[in-house]
Design an enzyme around this catalytic site. Structure first.
Site, PDB file in Angstrom:
ATOM      1  N   SER A 135       1.195  -0.941  -0.515  1.00 30.52           N
ATOM      2  CA  SER A 135      -0.047  -0.408   0.432  1.00 30.52           C
ATOM      3  C   SER A 135       1.013   1.029   0.049  1.00 30.52           C
ATOM      4  O   SER A 135       1.902   1.772  -0.799  1.00 30.52           O
ATOM      5  CB  SER A 135      -0.715   0.157   1.267  1.00 30.52           C
ATOM      6  N   TYR A 149      -4.055   8.342  -7.264  1.00 29.99           N
ATOM      7  CA  TYR A 149      -3.090   7.410  -6.896  1.00 29.99           C
ATOM      8  C   TYR A 149      -3.629   7.055  -5.258  1.00 29.99           C
ATOM      9  O   TYR A 149      -3.999   5.576  -4.715  1.00 29.99           O
ATOM     10  CB  TYR A 149      -2.063   7.668  -6.483  1.00 29.99           C
ATOM     11  N   LYS A 153      -4.611   2.630  -3.183  1.00 27.56           N
ATOM     12  CA  LYS A 153      -4.108   2.209  -2.435  1.00 27.56           C
ATOM     13  C   LYS A 153      -4.575   1.785  -1.425  1.00 27.56           C
ATOM     14  O   LYS A 153      -4.642   1.041  -0.228  1.00 27.56           O
ATOM     15  CB  LYS A 153      -3.509   3.524  -1.822  1.00 27.56           C
TER      16      LYS A 153
END
Ligand SMILES: NC(=O)c1ccc[n+]([C@@H]2O[C@H](COP(=O)([O-])OP(=O)(O)OC[C@H]3O[C@@H](n4cnc5c(N)ncnc54)[C@H](OP(=O)(O)O)[C@@H]3O)[C@@H](O)[C@H]2O)c1
Length: 279
Positions: A135, A149, A153
């Site tokens: 992550s 992004y 994650k």
């Protein structure tokens, strides 16, 4: 008994450092995967018959199946899967390119999902295994210009937490790695950057450029990260945490974010309870 680790994205960065470390361990078989096998020549100096290089683009279903089959054929199982392959994308939410976002989702989320699904039947049969999912502190804490992004994650965080609950009784553990900035290729070649063109977002140009210029000057040392991951999985298996922030910035931001959330949830407690039907 030798443990078999399969690591995705071992050409550079965290993946390369981890593969390098594992390759030097006598009791470890390492399946080092990459999109371009020529980038794994660095492993040749260590090869004592316990290293297997396998071509793997994590967006390619056929390559995933082949990689897993080859790992099992060579070493009899997979004890640790490290879903490391990933990329970034800097742009404001409104200006983000849909194709670029979708590709990043394919790599960071679906690549990790498909790899994990391919390996889970093996781990369930073995009644043990560790799935190490990369992550980021960006899976807990959000900055401007990285919205998508973060979305990848946060997705990794959510699905890992749920999976960890589902497979715990089969002896399978999940470890989320949450680094802040580390000296890898991530902020450089692995992150496309689209500077703002809308005047209202002009102030974020500097932030994106600072990240690009800061590539390879980050505080985090990926060699140390590799050592910590190895140590946690091998020596701290019994008490393996679900979440492992790496780097001071990551630790600070994780604590700040959880503390803020905790304070606010407590403050909202009466209001939250008032939404239920009376008992
Ligand atoms: N460095 C940081 O500051 C930081 C912080 C938090 C989280 N992370 C996460 O750490 C992980 C590793 O990144 P890194 O920092 O080590 O950056 P990196 O040096 O750029 O490495 C990224 C790796 O992912 C591989 N990759 C990209 N797309 C792929 C695909 N479709 N299939 C297979 N491999 C693919 C790259 O292979 P190619 O060489 O073929 O491109 C490379 O090996 C990522 O998940 C990233 O999000 C990094």
């Amino acid at each position: 008994m030798a443990k078999t680790w399969l690591v995705t994205g071992t050409s550079t960065g965290f993946g390369k450092e981890l593969a390098t470390l594992l390759a030097q361990k006598e009791d470890v078989n390492v399946v080092a995967t990459a999109r371009n096998l020529a980038q794994l020549d660095y492993l040749d100096q260590f090869d004592h018959g316990q290293i297997k290089k396998v071509l793997l683009d994590v967006t390619n279903q056929a390559e995933i199946q082949t990689a897993v089959k080859e790992a099992v054929a060579a070493f009899g199982g997979i004890d640790v899967l490290v879903n490391n392959a990933g990329l970034g994308y800097f742009a404001t939410f409104e200006e983000s390119n849909r194709d670029q976002v979708r590709y990043m989702m394919d790599v960071n989320v679906w690549g990790l999902v498909d790899m994990t699904r391919a390996v889970l039947p093996i781990m369930r049969k073995q009644n043990h295994g560790v799935i190490v999912n990369f992550s980021s502190i960006g899976g807990l804490y959000s900055f401007p210009t990285l919205s998508f992004y973060h979305a990848t994650k946060y997705a990794v965080e959510g699905l890992s937490e749920s999976l960890a609950r589902e497979v715990a009784k089969k002896g399978i553990k999940v470890l989320l790695i949450e680094p802040s900035g580390f000296r890898t290729d991530w902020a450089g070649r692995s992150s496309q950057k689209d500077l703002p063109t809308i005047a209202d977002y002009a102030e974020y140009k500097e932030f994106i450029e600072a990240n690009a210029n800061g590539a390879h000057h980050e505080a985090g040392d990926p060699k140390k990260a590799a050592e910590i991951i190895y140590q946690q999985v091998t020596d701290n298996y019994a008490d393996l945490p679900l979440r492992l922030p790496l780097g001071k910035i990551s630790s600070d931001l994780a604590i700040e974010k959880y503390q803020e959330n905790l304070d606010q949830f407590k403050q909202l407690r009466e209001l939250s309870l008032s939404a239920d039907q009376p008992e």
